[in-house]
Design an enzyme around this catalytic site. Structure first.
Site, mmCIF file in Angstrom:
data_model
loop_
_atom_site.group_PDB
_atom_site.id
_atom_site.type_symbol
_atom_site.label_atom_id
_atom_site.label_comp_id
_atom_site.label_asym_id
_atom_site.label_seq_id
_atom_site.Cartn_x
_atom_site.Cartn_y
_atom_site.Cartn_z
ATOM 1 N N CYS A 42 0.813 -1.225 0.000
ATOM 2 C CA CYS A 42 0.000 0.000 0.000
ATOM 3 C C CYS A 42 0.845 1.273 0.000
ATOM 4 O O CYS A 42 0.314 2.367 -0.191
ATOM 5 C CB CYS A 42 -0.926 0.019 1.215
ATOM 6 S SG CYS A 42 -0.029 0.155 2.772
ATOM 7 N N ASP B 183 2.303 2.563 2.628
ATOM 8 C CA ASP B 183 2.299 3.234 3.931
ATOM 9 C C ASP B 183 3.603 2.977 4.689
ATOM 10 O O ASP B 183 4.291 1.995 4.450
ATOM 11 C CB ASP B 183 1.110 2.769 4.774
ATOM 12 C CG ASP B 183 -0.198 3.320 4.239
ATOM 13 O OD1 ASP B 183 -0.167 4.412 3.645
ATOM 14 O OD2 ASP B 183 -1.229 2.661 4.408
ATOM 15 N N CYS C 273 -3.054 2.112 8.038
ATOM 16 C CA CYS C 273 -4.492 1.972 8.271
ATOM 17 C C CYS C 273 -4.817 1.622 9.727
ATOM 18 O O CYS C 273 -3.919 1.478 10.559
ATOM 19 C CB CYS C 273 -5.026 0.871 7.363
ATOM 20 S SG CYS C 273 -4.308 -0.727 7.800
ATOM 21 N N CYS D 219 -0.101 -5.207 7.025
ATOM 22 C CA CYS D 219 -0.303 -4.031 7.877
ATOM 23 C C CYS D 219 0.196 -4.312 9.294
ATOM 24 O O CYS D 219 0.767 -3.444 9.942
ATOM 25 C CB CYS D 219 -1.774 -3.644 7.923
ATOM 26 S SG CYS D 219 -2.505 -3.450 6.286
HETATM 27 FE FE1 FES Z 1 -1.414 0.491 4.455
HETATM 28 FE FE2 FES Z 1 -2.689 -1.096 6.188
HETATM 29 S S1 FES Z 1 -3.394 -0.448 4.204
HETATM 30 S S2 FES Z 1 -0.766 -0.156 6.397
#
Ligand code: FES
Length: 140
Positions: free
Chosen positions: A35, A37, A60, A104
């Site tokens: 993702c 992140d 998230c 995640c």
């Molecule tokens: Fe990016 Fe969970 S969707 S850390």
């Protein structure tokens, strides 16, 4: 929509240990390839035990909740205990998360491992500053 157990929802709504530690003994930064992140974990040690653990993430709710749980559990523990707790926590929480959320949660565990690695390197005198500065992410 996926259903999350109460204890995960509680940590998502009231996350503990969010933020940065001033002058940390170890910092670990990792990214979630699926993702994009980012997760950053900070630890402060005292007499061989984790005195403080904090995290910052663009991730998230699952990343936030699981980081909150992990940082709570490792405080007051030795490095060896923290790594064991981290593995046990992964096993426990993964059984509650939908498959697509697995990366995640593993963010917190991987960031913790890197923070510990940095701490160990500093202890051995082979590494002055590792990890990554979140200012590197800021645009001018
Ligand atoms: Fe990016 Fe969970 S969707 S850390």
């Amino acid at each position: 929509m996926a259903k999350y157990p109460k204890f995960l929802m509680e940590h998502f709504q009231n996350p503990r240990n969010v933020g940065e530690i001033h002058n940390p003994d170890g910092v670990g930064t990792v990214g979630n390839a699926s993702c994009g992140d980012i997760m950053q974990m900070f630890i402060k040690m005292n007499e061989g035990k984790i005195l403080e653990a904090k995290f910052k993430t663009f991730g998230c709710g699952a990343a936030i909740a699981t980081s909150s749980i992990l940082t709570e559990r490792i405080k007051g523990r030795t490095i060896e205990e923290a790594l064991k707790i981290s593995d046990e926590t992964v096993k426990e929480i993964l059984s509650h998360l939908p498959k697509e959320k697995i990366p995640c949660f593993t963010l917190a565990r991987e960031a913790l491992k890197l923070a510990i690695e940095e701490y160990n390197c500093k202890q051995a005198g082979v590494h002055e500053k590792g990890g990554f500065d979140s200012k590197d992410l800021e645009k001018e």
